[in-house]
Design a protein around this motif. Structure first.
Motif, short mmCIF file in Angstrom:
data_model
loop_
_atom_site.label_atom_id
_atom_site.label_comp_id
_atom_site.label_asym_id
_atom_site.label_seq_id
_atom_site.Cartn_x
_atom_site.Cartn_y
_atom_site.Cartn_z
N LEU A 144 55.23 47.71 44.59
CA LEU A 144 56.47 48.04 43.90
C LEU A 144 57.54 46.99 44.16
O LEU A 144 58.21 46.52 43.23
N PRO A 199 56.64 46.49 31.29
CA PRO A 199 55.96 47.77 31.05
C PRO A 199 55.12 47.80 29.78
O PRO A 199 54.09 48.47 29.74
N PHE A 203 51.31 48.85 29.37
CA PHE A 203 51.10 50.11 28.67
C PHE A 203 49.98 50.03 27.64
O PHE A 203 49.12 50.92 27.58
N TRP A 212 45.03 54.76 34.23
CA TRP A 212 46.43 54.99 34.60
C TRP A 212 46.65 54.91 36.11
O TRP A 212 47.66 55.39 36.61
N ASN A 214 48.05 54.11 39.38
CA ASN A 214 49.31 53.50 39.83
C ASN A 214 50.13 52.90 38.69
O ASN A 214 50.93 51.97 38.91
N HIS A 215 49.97 53.45 37.49
CA HIS A 215 50.65 52.87 36.33
C HIS A 215 52.17 52.95 36.47
O HIS A 215 52.89 52.10 35.92
N TRP A 216 52.65 53.95 37.18
CA TRP A 216 54.09 54.12 37.31
C TRP A 216 54.76 52.90 37.95
O TRP A 216 55.93 52.60 37.66
N ILE A 217 54.01 52.18 38.80
CA ILE A 217 54.57 50.98 39.43
C ILE A 217 54.96 49.95 38.39
O ILE A 217 55.97 49.25 38.54
N TYR A 218 54.18 49.89 37.32
CA TYR A 218 54.42 48.87 36.29
C TYR A 218 55.54 49.27 35.33
O TYR A 218 55.87 48.52 34.41
N TRP A 219 56.10 50.44 35.54
CA TRP A 219 57.35 50.84 34.87
C TRP A 219 58.51 50.76 35.85
O TRP A 219 59.54 50.14 35.57
N ALA A 220 58.36 51.39 37.00
CA ALA A 220 59.46 51.47 37.96
C ALA A 220 59.87 50.09 38.45
O ALA A 220 61.07 49.76 38.49
#
Length: 250
Positions: A144, A199, A203, A212, A214-220
């Motif tokens: 992150l 992102p 995506f 998906w 740890n996909h949230w890392i690539y947004w956060a």
């Protein structure tokens, strides 16, 4: 302070012809970028029979993404500003250089461009599109932080070369400077997180491959890094007047 310039926009703006044209430009630019960038990864996998990553492969990916982003930003610059990245759009919003509603149109267009590019890559090559994921031994926290720092550098470069009204002649090299920082950042972070910084780029392949992890890392990470860069550059380095920067400048 940029907080004074932050604007939601009016509903009519989201459907205004100029906004829709800008959205289409963002769709096409992101499509170009993802098709070339992810396509280079597919080509590498085919040439190596899905072999292990190598330094030469990392360099090839960095060059492909740098060249593709240079072109993608250049072709969209006069229409939408050539964001090609929700993190750039978010950074521009935080700095008061684009309204929320116009920014949402941009981000939707960017995500759709990435999805369509990924689908066409699968159709044209018959191979899967690699989704972004953390390398073995890379923890969530360090990943992150890495995405935050990499994207901060990218969006800071965008502000310095394309958004700052004092940019002068340096604005001419904005697309190549933006492409160069992405290529350099991939050399730094590619072996750890894939160095997404975007992102939308993450995506499209995630949707098509339905991966998906740890996909949230690539947004956060990119949104935090982009937001910080926009806020810091706008507050510290841009000289403000009583007149707000036109939202269509970038």
């Amino acid at each position: 302070m940029p907080i004074r310039n932050i604007a939601i926009g009016n509903p009519q703006e989201a459907t205004h012809p100029d906004t829709l044209k800008a959205g289409l430009a963002e769709f096409i630019s992101t499509f170009i970028f993802v098709f070339a960038g992810s396509g280079s990864s597919i080509a590498y996998n085919k040439l190596t029979n899905d072999g292990a990553a190598t330094p030469s492969g990392l360099i090839s990916a960095a060059i492909a993404h740098a060249f593709a982003l240079f072109v993608a930003v250049s072709v969209g610059a006069n229409i939408s500003g050539g964001h090609v990245n929700p993190a750039v759009t978010f950074g521009a919003f935080v700095g008061g250089n684009i309204t929320l509603l116009r920014g949402i149109v941009y981000i939707i267009a960017q995500l759709l461009g990435s999805i369509v590019a990924s689908l066409l890559l699968v159709f044209a090559t018959g191979l899967s599109v690699p989704a972004f994921s953390l390398s073995a031994g890379v923890g969530v926290g360090p990943a992150l932080v890495l995405e935050i720092v990499l994207t901060f550098g990218l969006v800071y470069t965008v502000y310095a070369t394309a958004v700052d009204p004092k940019k002068g002649n340096i604005g001419i090299i904005a697309p190549i400077a933006i492409g160069f920082i992405v290529g350099a950042n991939i050399l730094v972070g590619g072996a750890f997180t894939g160095a997404s910084m975007n992102p939308a780029v993450s995506f499209g392949p995630a949707v098509v491959s339905w991966s998906w992890s740890n996909h949230w890392i690539y947004w956060a990470g990119p949104l935090i890094g982009g937001g910080l860069a926009g806020l810091i550059y706008e507050v510290v380095f841009i000289s403000h007047t009583h007149e707000q920067l036109p939202t269509t400048d970038y």
